[in-house]
Design a protein around this motif. Sequence first.
Motif, mmCIF file in Angstrom:
data_model
loop_
_atom_site.group_PDB
_atom_site.id
_atom_site.type_symbol
_atom_site.label_atom_id
_atom_site.label_comp_id
_atom_site.label_asym_id
_atom_site.label_seq_id
_atom_site.Cartn_x
_atom_site.Cartn_y
_atom_site.Cartn_z
ATOM 1 N N GLY A 127 0.683 -1.261 -0.188
ATOM 2 C CA GLY A 127 0.090 -0.095 0.084
ATOM 3 C C GLY A 127 1.038 1.210 -0.022
ATOM 4 O O GLY A 127 0.608 2.219 -0.767
ATOM 5 N N LYS A 128 1.847 1.333 0.922
ATOM 6 C CA LYS A 128 2.854 2.493 1.096
ATOM 7 C C LYS A 128 3.256 2.649 -0.427
ATOM 8 O O LYS A 128 3.601 3.938 -0.922
ATOM 9 N N ALA A 129 3.986 1.720 -1.034
ATOM 10 C CA ALA A 129 4.523 1.687 -2.329
ATOM 11 C C ALA A 129 3.583 2.325 -3.453
ATOM 12 O O ALA A 129 3.796 3.054 -4.435
ATOM 13 N N LEU A 130 2.286 1.908 -3.426
ATOM 14 C CA LEU A 130 1.314 2.542 -4.340
ATOM 15 C C LEU A 130 0.765 3.950 -4.139
ATOM 16 O O LEU A 130 0.631 4.424 -5.282
ATOM 17 N N LEU A 131 0.653 4.284 -2.902
ATOM 18 C CA LEU A 131 0.164 5.766 -2.517
ATOM 19 C C LEU A 131 0.889 6.737 -3.529
ATOM 20 O O LEU A 131 1.975 6.810 -3.578
ATOM 21 N N GLY A 132 0.039 7.452 -4.232
ATOM 22 C CA GLY A 132 0.670 8.416 -4.962
ATOM 23 C C GLY A 132 1.057 8.069 -6.339
ATOM 24 O O GLY A 132 1.343 9.191 -7.145
ATOM 25 N N ALA A 133 1.139 6.820 -6.791
ATOM 26 C CA ALA A 133 1.308 6.469 -8.138
ATOM 27 C C ALA A 133 0.265 6.638 -9.083
ATOM 28 O O ALA A 133 -0.707 6.771 -8.656
ATOM 29 N N LYS A 134 0.946 7.072 -10.172
ATOM 30 C CA LYS A 134 -0.079 7.281 -11.547
ATOM 31 C C LYS A 134 -0.136 6.022 -12.374
ATOM 32 O O LYS A 134 0.663 5.155 -12.311
ATOM 33 N N VAL A 139 6.332 0.859 -9.399
ATOM 34 C CA VAL A 139 6.898 1.187 -8.228
ATOM 35 C C VAL A 139 7.521 -0.177 -7.422
ATOM 36 O O VAL A 139 7.294 -1.228 -8.057
ATOM 37 N N THR A 140 8.311 0.065 -6.481
ATOM 38 C CA THR A 140 9.170 -1.009 -5.975
ATOM 39 C C THR A 140 8.496 -1.299 -4.543
ATOM 40 O O THR A 140 8.311 -0.246 -3.735
ATOM 41 N N VAL A 141 8.217 -2.481 -4.138
ATOM 42 C CA VAL A 141 7.702 -2.938 -2.869
ATOM 43 C C VAL A 141 8.896 -3.606 -2.135
ATOM 44 O O VAL A 141 9.481 -4.413 -2.729
ATOM 45 N N GLU A 142 9.126 -3.193 -1.068
ATOM 46 C CA GLU A 142 10.266 -3.853 -0.271
ATOM 47 C C GLU A 142 9.528 -4.865 0.367
ATOM 48 O O GLU A 142 8.975 -4.999 1.566
ATOM 49 N N ALA A 143 10.014 -6.041 -0.044
ATOM 50 C CA ALA A 143 9.390 -7.494 0.642
ATOM 51 C C ALA A 143 10.777 -8.074 1.436
ATOM 52 O O ALA A 143 11.821 -7.862 0.847
#
Length: 157
Positions: A127-134, A139-143
């Motif tokens: 969710g943090k990675a996606l917020l604000g994306a268009k 986006v890069t998700v830290e897993a």
Amino acid sequence: MEREYKMSAARAQELQEELNYLKTTRSDEVAEQIKVARGFGDLSENSEYDEAKNEQGKLYSRIAELEEILQHVVIVDESNTSTNEVTIGCSVTVADANGRELPAYKIVGSQEADPMHGIISEESPFGKALLGAKEGDTVTVEAPSGPIVYKVQKIER
């Protein structure tokens, strides 16, 4: 600073109804359980009494939790949000690094999250990675296994 709990007006109403139920009906039921259990004799060896007291503790704990959440709730007005970027309340379709499109995810506040049904918290790494994306953004998700890259395909309200 106090913690804010972001959620929809409908979810806030559900929590308020649960709190009202717990403070009235459920509280009376637990008090009756304790009263009945006291009638079984010696409290030191009375498992019904112990169970009723444990239930009362759980009840008071949940009431306190709901009061804390409702005291610091922030209602997210989805009608005022941007339609071209990811915000709370929107559904997002992403594709993985191989271009394979994944099912749509709905971004919500932490109190509404249900990851097993594609309802993702804005506080989660995804969710943090996606917020604000268009649309079209990567986006890069830290897993725990390392960074995972996704491309935003579609944003819907």
